[in-house]
Design an enzyme around this catalytic site. Structure first.
Site: not given
Ligand code: UT7
Length: 322
Positions: A103, A249, A279
């Site tokens: 991520c 994020h 995501n």
């Protein structure tokens, strides 16, 4: 940015596993996401995003000096996707560096581009975040805490040296890792630690699926991201109220809201789009940045912060004068 055409709604997922649209919206903010179909690839998404970025910048692919490619879901175990993108772009033998910082991939990738450029090593660096998570999702009840969250797509940035008069600059970095928590968000197999690497039992046991302790990851994410943004603000000699935009994020809307609250930022200072994309791991920040630019939310000279937290644990932030 480029995402697969197929849209998967929460109701679609509730037909595959024991979940509901209400649970997913309330706990994550996600309403829909894009999932690949047969024939799609993370390399393909990154190629399309790069072509769009080149068109926006009025540049030719041949102007790219180096590729820094962040993905946790490469097309193959080895080599990584960088070389496939280099081939697809048809740009000679430019270096292609794959990084696997999940991520945090785009933030780490951008830091490499910044260092390459500031050292004078390269002038124009393509930074990629691209993922195809959906083929590794456990779409049964067992995997419902991750499969409703993760999704596919790519975002890229062409980062180029400019003279001081242009005013654009990356002002400060903050990067960290904490490997003792690696097992809280990981994909166990295939792994070279196992003899042999590929075992039928591992597949049967579900060890090839992304596995996450959501509560623990949530707790660390909501602490580390504000801490990291404060660190870059301090290094850059800026205050939170001076930020035109923070792009966090996109892991969970509740995480973004908590980060915003902890930093005392107004709603118009934080950009979220997890509602429509889920995501997408290393791709969330460049996808959101592309949308924010389209909507005119950033003008030259504005202060932008990006921050990410995820598997590793790895996290970090950048403070950018756009
Ligand atoms: O991008 C990398 C970083 N990733 C993150 O930052 C993700 C961080 N974590 C999260 O976003 C959240 O922890 C989740 C969204 C994954 C889970 O939300 P939560 O509020 O922490 O729920 P929980 O894990 O405590 O689970 C609560 C209940 C459980 O049932 P019981 O034990 O209370 O009966 C779960 O089994 O919700 C259940 N549950 C679900 N129910 C319906 C878990 N997933 C689902 C689901 N649908 N998809």
């Amino acid at each position: 940015r480029a995402v697969p055409e197929r849209v998967v709604t929460n109701d679609d997922l509730s037909k595959l596993m024991d979940t509901t649209d209400e649970w997913i919206r309330q706990r994550t903010g996600i309403q829909q996401r894009h999932w690949a179909v047969e024939g799609d690839s993370a390399t393909g998404f990154s190629l399309l995003a790069t072509q769009r970025a080149l068109a926006k910048a009025g540049m030719e692919a041949s102007e790219i000096d180096a590729i820094v490619y962040a993905t946790s879901t490469s097309d193959h175990f080895a080599p990584g996707n960088g070389v496939y993108l280099q081939k697809a772009l048809g740009i000679g033998t430019v270096p292609a560096l794959d990084i696997r910082t999940q991520c945090s991939g785009f933030v780490y990738g951008l830091s490499i581009a910044d260092a390459y450029i500031k050292s004078g090593m390269y002038q124009t660096v393509l930074v990629v975040g691209s993922e195809l998570q959906s083929t590794g999702m456990d779409v049964t009840d067992r995997g419902r805490n991750t499969s409703v969250i993760f999704a596919d797509g790519a975002g890229v940035a062409i980062v180029q040296a400019c003279d001081e008069a242009a005013g654009s600059e990356i002002l400060a970095w903050d990067l960290h890792s904490e490997g003792e928590h690696a097992g809280l968000l990981w994909v166990d197999t295939p792994g070279s630690i196992y003899h042999p690497r590929n075992q039928a039992e591992h597949i049967a046991e579900g060890k090839g699926f992304l596995d996450m302790d959501g509560k623990e990851v949530f707790r660390h994410a909501t602490t580390r991201m504000p801490e990291s943004i404060n660190a870059v603000l301090e290094k850059g000699g800026k205050r939170a109220e001076e930020l035109a935009l923070l792009i966090p994020h996109q892991a969970n809307l509740r995480i973004s809201e908590m980060v915003q609250k902890r930093l005392g930022l107004r709603d118009d200072q934080v950009y979220n789009n997890i509602q429509r994309y889920g995501n997408t791991t290393s791709a969330t920040i460049p996808i959101a940045l592309d949308e924010a630019l389209e909507q005119g939310l950033l003008k030259r000279g504005d202060l932008l912060a990006i921050t990410a937290f995820g598997s590793g644990f790895l996290w970090g932030s950048a403070l950018i004068r756009y």
